[in-house]
Write an enzyme that holds these catalytic residues in place. Structure first.
Site, short mmCIF file in Angstrom:
data_model
loop_
_atom_site.label_atom_id
_atom_site.label_comp_id
_atom_site.label_asym_id
_atom_site.label_seq_id
_atom_site.Cartn_x
_atom_site.Cartn_y
_atom_site.Cartn_z
N ASP A 1 -26.21 3.06 -9.86
CA ASP A 1 -25.92 3.01 -11.37
C ASP A 1 -27.13 2.70 -12.03
O ASP A 1 -28.22 2.36 -11.38
CB ASP A 1 -24.82 2.03 -11.65
N ARG B 1 -13.91 16.95 3.33
CA ARG B 1 -12.99 16.26 4.35
C ARG B 1 -13.69 15.03 5.10
O ARG B 1 -13.29 14.64 6.12
CB ARG B 1 -12.45 17.09 5.42
N THR C 1 -25.44 -6.34 -4.99
CA THR C 1 -24.88 -7.56 -5.43
C THR C 1 -24.50 -8.67 -4.03
O THR C 1 -24.36 -8.09 -3.05
CB THR C 1 -23.81 -7.61 -6.30
N LYS D 1 -13.19 -0.68 3.16
CA LYS D 1 -12.12 -0.11 2.22
C LYS D 1 -12.69 0.45 1.03
O LYS D 1 -13.65 -0.03 0.54
CB LYS D 1 -11.32 -1.53 1.64
N LYS E 1 -5.84 -1.56 -10.74
CA LYS E 1 -7.15 -1.46 -9.93
C LYS E 1 -6.88 -0.96 -8.23
O LYS E 1 -5.75 -1.28 -7.89
CB LYS E 1 -7.94 -2.93 -9.84
N GLU F 1 -16.66 -15.78 -2.91
CA GLU F 1 -16.40 -15.07 -1.74
C GLU F 1 -16.67 -15.80 -0.29
O GLU F 1 -16.39 -15.77 0.45
CB GLU F 1 -16.69 -13.40 -1.52
N VAL F 2 -18.22 -16.20 -0.77
CA VAL F 2 -18.98 -16.94 0.41
C VAL F 2 -18.16 -18.19 0.86
O VAL F 2 -17.72 -18.54 2.13
CB VAL F 2 -20.41 -16.90 0.01
N LYS G 1 -15.25 -19.04 -0.11
CA LYS G 1 -13.74 -18.75 0.48
C LYS G 1 -13.73 -18.38 2.00
O LYS G 1 -13.10 -18.99 2.74
CB LYS G 1 -13.13 -17.45 -0.22
N LYS H 1 -16.26 -12.03 8.18
CA LYS H 1 -15.30 -10.94 7.62
C LYS H 1 -15.61 -9.72 8.71
O LYS H 1 -14.48 -9.28 9.06
CB LYS H 1 -15.95 -10.60 6.44
N GLU I 1 -5.64 -4.45 8.27
CA GLU I 1 -4.87 -5.42 7.52
C GLU I 1 -3.47 -5.64 7.66
O GLU I 1 -2.58 -5.42 7.15
CB GLU I 1 -5.24 -4.85 6.14
N ARG J 1 -6.22 -9.97 8.83
CA ARG J 1 -7.21 -9.75 7.47
C ARG J 1 -6.57 -10.30 6.25
O ARG J 1 -7.42 -10.37 5.48
CB ARG J 1 -7.34 -8.41 7.62
N ASN J 2 -5.29 -10.75 6.33
CA ASN J 2 -4.92 -11.27 5.23
C ASN J 2 -5.49 -12.54 4.72
O ASN J 2 -5.59 -13.12 3.62
CB ASN J 2 -3.25 -11.95 5.16
N ASN K 1 -7.72 -13.50 1.90
CA ASN K 1 -7.15 -13.15 0.71
C ASN K 1 -7.00 -14.85 0.18
O ASN K 1 -6.30 -14.82 -0.89
CB ASN K 1 -5.73 -12.43 0.67
N HIS L 1 -6.77 -15.55 -3.49
CA HIS L 1 -6.59 -14.29 -4.37
C HIS L 1 -5.15 -14.02 -4.68
O HIS L 1 -5.08 -13.40 -5.56
CB HIS L 1 -7.06 -13.10 -3.23
N HIS M 1 -5.67 -13.22 -8.32
CA HIS M 1 -5.62 -11.74 -8.82
C HIS M 1 -4.66 -11.85 -9.98
O HIS M 1 -4.85 -11.05 -10.91
CB HIS M 1 -4.99 -10.88 -7.70
N HIS N 1 -14.00 -11.33 -11.37
CA HIS N 1 -13.21 -11.44 -9.94
C HIS N 1 -13.57 -13.01 -9.37
O HIS N 1 -12.70 -13.52 -9.00
CB HIS N 1 -13.37 -10.33 -9.07
#
Ligand SMILES: NC(=O)c1ccc[n+]([C@@H]2O[C@H](COP(=O)([O-])OP(=O)(O)OC[C@H]3O[C@@H](n4cnc5c(N)ncnc54)[C@H](O)[C@@H]3O)[C@@H](O)[C@H]2O)c1
Ligand SMILES: [Zn+2]
Length: 1594
Positions: A43, A125, A135, A147, A156, A189-190, A192, A249, A259, A263-264, A267, A270, A274, A286
């Site tokens: 960007d 393809r 970041t 993902k 989203k 997130e860290v 978490k 992770k 997932e 993997r839940n 969350n 979240h 969310h 977020h």
């Protein structure tokens, strides 16, 4: 060459981590991923920082190769993660003929990773791709796991694919340029990840946040960190944290790539996070939403009994340490307008569509302890449980505790926790500490002891027990360069200062430091004592405060002298360390009164438990205790287990529940041996109330009498346990048995409990005595306030009111005390359940899980949350405080303010006099200034405490001289307005010449003012300019005072009338260099508009009048201009500083000056400031934090003509503006007509979202004029009388209306006057002049009929009906045709105005109003010198329909007594009956008064029916004595002739009287009518001119 750490994912070592990796990345990619084309997508933000480095490496490496390197930068921000954004990149790839072997590199944050990843997944393809996250969020989260996705307007991440990158290169050096808020966003997130998986990672995060921040805030030069040898400790730590998080992770992803279960777990936080994000995006990030989500989800786990409070506390502190919010009450969140939408129902609703759900059951990741989850997947949780956590209020379901007999421990005492922790660390052997209170103090203490290598800590029982392995007093200097950081933990700082002297000899010293507040807190007496004993301690910053540098030389010991009158913590600090001194210590306390002896005793008692016996010496002669202590040289021996005593005040609640429910409760860790005063509650309060109390040294058991049989206490002194009085009061409320013999009060009823000795409780979190009285009253319980306490009169339980909603004053003790009552009284709602967090965060859970009473969440329904339109009036508006120099007009302004707000006015001086029974002057003479200042400060604190809402409090001018008073005011200014009244100091000097009530200054007033000015600035959040120099019109002043105070208090903010859904609003741009030039025309030029824009950049003072080009007007000049404008108009002001590059004349570089001016605007209560989004984020957020009632127009102007309204840039600017603006303004330049159409669809698109903000979007230039016509929010307009237009293409209000009409957006309407005879009515002239003046296409006609019949019905139901005036004789007859009436029309009983409205379903309705009374009222006010005085008496002549309006008008002016004269007495009596609350006195003969003669007279009879001659047949005789009062206002409603007998008489005999002619009243009522119909301010001048011209010529 480079040091890389690899992490494996899905069986491959594809994650490579290090610092400064660009060359390594390029080399690795080229070597292992051969391709014909390498395309780097990023960007524009990241491109400007890092693209060059990649381009250089790639081009040089590919110099001799056939492969190509291409790069492409998209706009930053979430909005490119769209179908269009994807197409844009695909088009780039296709245009450049990229093929199937292309390797795509995604360089940027999560947005780039997700978008580019999805492009790679589908281009040809699927092509290979590489993630280079920049970041923190992208490094630890979005780049790992494969993902990818884009957003659509439906939501989203709805479209995407799993697509694994070939490599993920984590170059932590990128983080050095990342904005701090984005870094914190990633840290969420860290934290978490550590919380669900790895406790040791979590420990690292919670204890080392400061260092982690340092790592990104210190830029590394010379690629340091690329090699391990050049890596700093901070860099090591940062990388360790990132890799730790990625590893977890990766592991989870490897086990469960798609997932399905495990993997839940990522969350966590979240599910709720969310839902919050859905409401608050994009303003709140977020990670910020997830942070709040983690706390709420952890609380759910706690509520389910799965997770302990210790873990919730650790998580909370850890998240806070990274500057992230932990609650939706965080000011950063609460201030977002959308935060109002965060209702429980809304959140639950959003959670319904969570991907993790199976069927209707919501899934939440439930923590079982730090580092582990309850299940290896998300757990199904019932809605009721989620709702309970989310709701702000709760209720206890009355009943018998299910766990009776209850046995529990309550949270540990704070003082004991701190001491126990240190003792166990200094001792030898292992000690298990139970019930440790988890506060910041203990947390900091543990970290410090770890750093000093003084002890080891481990957790057992899911964190409930802490295992301390003592170091026996062996301590080391912390690692090189490491300071021991103590935050604001006072106890820890005091205790550790001495501990650090014990450190083993070493070449370096120990440094302890803290946050800014800590660096102001005193530690001098302790340091003095230690220095005198030979320790080397230096102050590194201020004397007497942290930071300290302490030499490791051991404590010498022997004789130590310490001044102990400030803090007992100094004493405890030395006592605790003394056993490890080189020689046995004799500690002698000096300096008179020793403070808080009980805490010293507590320390000594606890030392004994750890094997050290301290001896307090006694005077051998008298046997009296001395302040001398002898401490032996022994090593502490840790007991195997130490059970930390409960906080005794907390223990009163479960014990009281046993008392009120007739059950048994044992508190297992508090007993008779306790040193805490509140431990006596069971014996001294509950036992005499009829409970059975069994107290051993360490346990307390209470059994209540059968329900309803508690005894009143009679008299009880609660001095030793003041905090427990709230608990006692709620029990007393249901205690009806007679007091035990010996306790009865002779003159009081037997159900009396008189609690004394608790005066200090008035100055706790709230005035607790008042709080109990007010809240108990809601239950119907009577009380009486006493100087030193209160009396409560008990009632039988069934007689207490149920369904009471208890206000808790944000005071934990109020909430917990009333929850005790809630166990007996049905439906008792505790309004703020979270306030218990201060001492017992899990009180509600313990109530349920340990005591066995059900607690339910309650959602409070605020009157204004129902989405009803219109301004909401805060119910509990904080009081206004007024300050300023003596003589600045505080009393005058304050009284006017109080009057306009309808609040009581309090003068602090009067209050002071009443309290001390002495005038200020007298008091000073007797006691001197210092004592006075102290007393004055106390008075201030009292006033703020006792009158927190809806008062105007005026303070003495010198109050700011006292630091404590300034502190109090400063902290008050966080919740309410503190207004500085500013008046020209010369004016003050002149004015004060005569005044004597206050003591004289004894120095020139100017000097006093100079000294105080900075203090006023420091404590006040508003300034009111009392501009007396120009001798302003008192009415203008009164108007401005009303506007200002109603605005800043939020009672009735001054907002543009037509801002909002479906309406068009306008502001006039004032382009004058000096606003005074505009004043003669102010009414004309503002006709029709809703606000005024003050172009501050165009202002020029006298000396710079002709200056063109960039210029900054002096602040004082701007302030003066604002004040001048305020007296001329009450329209809201938009304060604009347009920079040169955005088309104005303010220098682009003068950011500091611009914000000083903005700050001035906020202080002055300006309604809007226009802030360009290009100013720095720091300045903007600073401004926003102080903006109060001021709204921000976030603006962006593009003069280049290249702004594409359908492009990414405009969306980006919109989003930037949306982050902080209340209104968003984007201005472009049109090249073609189509540019206006794309603008129009842009506005439609962005305003379609619910909760979107108003948007002002226009194109400049002639081609852009159509956009100005179509724009609906605050369209800038000019006026022909203005010196020049503010921008090219600007139109006048009138021009825009005309254009709107032509393009069919403003259809012409028809207006009528109904009545007979009306052929000479001036109303058509009046209203048609108004329409014409504003450019409105409407027409007003005479509609004369004999009766209200079919004709009128047809007219008012026609589609083009705009409105009607109604006059004699139809004012009553039309009422049946109308759908609704205004309250005024109802009271007066007549309608003179019909207003049509369109209902939401499109059908029409008709509303009736009466503007006659307003006409009378305004005509009177226009002559009255000031609006303050409330006249004693008024007179009304006549008793017809108009008289009714006149009575209403006089009532509204506060006239206390109304004389009414009418020849037919019966019709006069009818009026008396119609207005029962007006004091109407019927008069037999005009001119003879039963009391004060009238000062306002309104005649409603025809002129020809009056005469100044006696005995004229059929005429009312007007004697001279009508004008007995020496001044007044007389209104003759007769329209013709201009000079009626009454007015002529007034002229000859009423010297001080002013007259109002009927035509003036007609005009005034007509303006109101016009405004009701058009919702525009009436162009009064144009309307009046036309009417008067005709009137005078006829
Ligand atoms: N795929 C996943 O598993 C997953 C997981 C979590 C989040 N996400 C997605 O990630 C996105 C959010 O990512 P983000 O928080 O990184 O936001 P972002 O990509 O928008 O970056 C934030 C801002 O920082 C700027 N920036 C980036 N690196 C910088 C640097 N080194 N120095 C200075 N500025 C820099 C960017 O230009 C941008 O303005 C969301 O779209 C979210 O849906 C995806
Ligand atoms: Zn996330």
């Amino acid at each position: 060459m480079v040091d890389i750490q690899r992490v494996s994912i899905l069986g491959k070592d594809s994650i490579h981590c290090g610092f400064h990796l660009v060359p390594y990345i390029v080399e690795t990619v080229l070597k292992t991923l051969p391709s014909s084309a390498y395309v780097l997508i990023t960007d524009t933000n990241v491109a400007s920082l890092y693209l060059a480095a990649f381009t250089t490496e790639f081009t040089s490496a590919l110099a001799n190769s056939k492969s190509r390197f291409l790069s492409y930068a998209v706009a930053p921000g979430e909005s490119v993660k769209s179908r269009q954004g994807k197409a844009e990149i695909e088009d780039f790839l296709l245009t450049n003929t990229c093929t199937r072997d292309t390797v795509i590199l995604a360089l940027g944050g999560g947005v780039i990773g997700d978008l580019v990843g999805f492009v790679a997944a589908t281009f040809m393809r699927g092509v290979k791709f590489v993630q280079i996250p920049t970041t923190l969020l992208a490094m630890v989260d979005s780049s790992v796991g494969g993902k990818t996705a884009i957003d659509t307007p439906h939501g989203k991440n709805l479209i995407g694919a799993f697509w694994q990158p070939e490599y993920i290169f984590i170059d932590a050096a990128f983080l050095e340029t990342l904005p701090a808020r984005e870094f914190s966003n990633g840290m969420a997130e860290v934290v978490k990840t550590a919380a669900i998986w790895n406790e040791s990672d979590f420990t690292l995060l919670e204890s080392r946040s400061e260092e982690i921040f340092t790592a990104i805030q210190t830029p590394s030069s010379n690629f340091s960190g690329r090699h391990k040898s050049t890596r700093s400790t901070a860099q090591d730590l940062l990388l360790k944290v990132i890799i730790g998080s990625i590893s977890v992770k990766s592991h989870i992803v490897t086990v469960d790539e798609r997932e399905t279960g495990l993997r839940n777990l990522v969350n966590f936080g979240h599910t709720i996070g969310h839902a919050i994000e859905a409401v608050l995006t994009p303003t709140i990030l977020h990670g910020e939403c997830v942070s709040i989500g983690m706390i709420l989800e952890a609380e759910i786990a706690r509520q389910m009994g799965v997770l302990g409070q210790v873990a919730v506390g650790r998580l909370t502190r850890c998240i806070k340490a990274y500057n992230l919010p932990v609650s939706i009450n965080d000011p950063r969140i609460a201030r977002v307008p959308a935060a109002k939408l965060l209702t429980v129902d809304r959140l639950l609703d959003i959670m319904k569509i969570d991907k993790k759900n199976s069927g209707p059951v919501k899934k939440i990741v439930i923590l079982s302890r730090i580092g582990a989850t309850y299940e290896q997947k998300a757990t199904g949780v019932a809605d009721s449980i989620i709702a309970k956590t989310l709701s702000e209020a709760c209720k206890v379901i009355p009943g018998i505790p299910a766990h009776d007999p209850v046995r529990m421990a309550t949270p540990g005492s704070k003082s004991i926790s701190n001491r126990a922790l240190l003792l166990a660390a200094l001792g030898t052997g292992t000690c298990r500490l139970k019930n440790l209170l988890h506060s910041d103090d203990t947390q900091v203490m543990m970290n410090a002891l770890i750093e000093l290598q003084g002890a080891k800590f481990a957790w057992e029982d899911g964190g409930e027990t802490i295992v301390v392995t003592g170091g026996g007093g062996s301590l080391s200097v912390p690692a090189k360069g490491k300071e021991v950081y103590l935050g604001n933990a006072g106890t820890a700082a005091r205790f550790l200062a001495t501990v650090c002297t014990l450190v083993q000899p070493a070449p370096t010293r120990t440094v302890i430091t803290g946050n800014a507040r800590m660096k102001q807190r005193p530690i001098g007496p302790l340091v003095d004592a230690l220095r005198a004993n030979g320790s080397q301690i230096d102050y590194l910053e201020s004397q007497g405060c942290l930071p300290l540098s302490i030499a490791p030389a051991g404590l010498k010991g022997s004789r130590i002298q310490l001044a102990a009158s400030v803090s007992s913590q100094y004493v405890s600090s030395i006592l605790l360390c003394a056993p490890y001194a080189s020689e046995a210590v004799t500690l002698e306390l000096t300096g008179g009164q020793v403070i808080s002896q009980p805490y010293i005793d507590m320390t000594i008692a606890m030392m004994k438990t750890f094997g050290v016996e301290v001896i307090r010496k006694t005077d051998p002669g008298t046997g009296k205790l001395l302040d001398i202590y002898e401490i032996p040289r022994v090593v502490y021996k840790n007991p195997a287990e130490y059970n930390i005593e409960s906080d005794a005040s907390s223990a009163t609640y479960p014990l009281a529940i046993a008392a009120i429910t007739g059950t048994t409760c044992t508190i297992s860790n508090i007993g008779s041996a306790s040193l805490q005063g509140d431990a006596k509650f069971a014996k001294d309060v509950l036992e005499p109330m009829g409970c059975k109390v069994l107290q051993t040294e360490t346990e307390t058991t209470v059994t209540g009498p059968p329900i309803g049989q508690l005894r009143a206490l009679g008299y009880v002194d609660m001095e030793p346990m003041t905090d427990a009085f709230l608990t006692a009061s709620v029990l007393a409320a249901v205690a009806i048995g007679s007091p035990l013999p010996g306790r009865e009060l002779s003159e009081s009823p037997r159900n009396t409990t008189r609690i004394l000795g608790i005066a200090n409780q008035r100055v706790k979190e709230c005035n607790r005595i008042r709080a109990m009285i007010d809240q108990l009253a809601k239950f119907g319980v009577e009380t009486k306030e006493l100087d030193d306490g209160l009396e409560v009169y008990g009632k039988p339980i069934p007689e207490l009111k149920t369904g009471v909603s208890v206000h808790c004053y944000d005071d934990h003790r109020v909430a917990m005390a009333f929850s005790v009552l809630g166990t007996a009284i049905k439906e008792t709602v505790l309004e703020e359940k979270r306030c218990v967090e201060k001492t017992w965060p899990n009180w509600w859970d313990d109530l349920e899980n340990k005591i066995g009473l059900r607690v339910e969440g309650v959602e409070l329904h605020h009157s204004h949350s129902s989405g009803s339109p219109g301004p909401s009036t805060p119910v509990e508006a904080p009081s206004v405080v007024i300050s300023g120099m003596r003589g600045s007009g505080k009393t005058h302004i304050g009284e006017l303010a109080a009057l306009s707000l309808g609040w009581p006015f309090l003068d602090a001086d009067h209050y002071f006099e009443k309290k001390y029974q002495a005038g200020v002057k007298e008091f000073v003479a007797k006691n001197g200034w210092p004592t006075f200042r102290e007393a004055e400060t106390e008075t201030l604190k009292e006033l703020l405490k006792d009158y927190p809402i809806k008062h105007v409090i005026s303070l003495g001018g010198g109050i700011v001289e006292t630091p404590a008073a300034r502190d109090a005011l400063r902290s008050y200014s966080k919740k309410g307005p503190v207004v500085h009244i500013i008046r020209d100091i010369e004016e003050v000097v002149t004015y004060l010449g005569a005044e004597t009530a206050r003591p004289a200054y004894g120095e020139p007033i100017e000097d006093v003012y100079k000294r105080r000015a900075p203090w006023y600035a420091e404590v006040c959040n508003y300034q009111f300019s009392n501009n007396t120099k120009s001798g302003p019109d008192p009415k203008a002043v009164a108007n401005e005072v009303a506007r200002f105070f109603k605005h800043v208090t939020g009672q009735s903010p001054n907002r543009p009338a037509n801002l909002g859904q479906g309406k068009r609003s306008y502001f006039l741009s004032l382009t004058y260099p000096d606003i005074r030039l505009a004043l003669p025309h102010i009414d004309e030029i503002t006709a029709g508009v809703d606000a005024l824009e003050l172009r501050v950049d165009l202002l020029r003072d006298q000396d710079s009048f002709d200056k063109i080009g960039s210029y900054i007007a002096p602040k004082a000049y701007v302030a003066d201009q604002l004040a001048t404008l305020r007296l001329a108009t009450s329209l809201p002001i938009v304060f604009t500083i347009r920079t040169v590059s955005q088309g104005g004349s303010f220098p682009d570089s003068a950011e500091a000056e611009a914000f000083e001016l903005f700050n001035l605007a906020v202080l002055a209560g300006v309604e809007y400031v226009d802030v360009e989004i290009s100013w720095s984020a720091k300045c903007i957020s600073d401004l926003i934090s102080r903006k109060g009632q001021t709204k921000i127009i976030a603006s962006w102007h593009d003069w280049s003509g290249k702004l594409a309204w359908d492009g990414n840039e405009v969306m980006q600017k919109y989003q930037d503006a949306n982050k902080f603006g209340d209104i968003i303004k984007i201005v472009g330049k049109a090249n073609t007509l189509e540019d206006n159409l794309t603008l129009h669809s842009f506005v439609k698109k962005v305003t379609a979202a619910t909760g979107s903000k108003p948007v002002l979007a226009i194109n400049m230039g002639a081609v852009g004029q159509i956009s100005r016509i179509l724009n609906s929010t605050l369209s800038p307009v000019t006026h022909p009388l203005l010196p020049n237009k503010a921008a090219p293409g600007q139109l006048s209000f009138k021009e825009i209306q005309t254009a709107l009409n032509l393009i069919g957006q403003l259809p012409p309407l028809k207006y009528y006057i109904f009545g007979t005879p009306i052929s000479h009515s001036p109303s058509p002239t009046l209203h048609n002049a108004g329409f014409e003046s504003l450019g409105l296409p409407h027409k007003y006609e005479i509609f004369e009929t004999k009766e209200v019949g079919e004709e009128i019905k047809a007219a008012i139901t026609a589609p083009d009906f705009g409105g009607a005036s109604v006059t004699i004789p139809f004012k009553l007859d039309v009422i049946p045709l109308l759908d609704s009436l205004s309250p005024e029309a109802k009271t007066i009983g007549a309608v003179n105005t019909i207003i049509p409205a369109t209902k939401p379903d499109g059908s029409k309705s008709l509303h009736g109003d009466n503007t006659d009374w307003r006409g009378i009222r305004e005509a009177i006010l226009s002559k009255s010198p000031t609006r303050v005085a409330q006249p004693e008496a008024g007179l009304i002549i006549g008793a017809g329909g108009t008289s009714r309006a006149a009575i209403y008008a006089l009532q509204s002016l506060g006239v206390k007594k109304i004389y009414l004269f009418n020849r037919t007495r019966s019709s006069a009596q009818a009026l008396v009956d119609a207005f029962p609350d007006a004091r109407i006195v019927l008069v037999e003969n005009l001119g003879s008064w039963s009391g004060t003669p009238p000062t306002i007279i309104v005649s409603t009879v025809p002129a020809q029916a009056t005469s100044t001659e006696q005995d004229v047949a059929g005429s009312v005789y007007l004697p001279e004595s009508i004008f007995e009062a020496h001044s007044g206002i007389v209104v003759d409603m007769a329209y013709k002739p201009a000079e009626t007998p009454l007015l002529t008489l007034a002229k000859t005999v009423g010297k001080g009287w002013q007259s109002v002619r009927g035509v003036e009243v007609l005009l005034e009522q007509g303006y109101y009518q016009f405004e009701l119909w058009t919702e525009r301010r009436a162009p009064k001048k144009a309307m009046a001119e036309e009417v008067l011209r005709k009137y005078e010529s006829s």
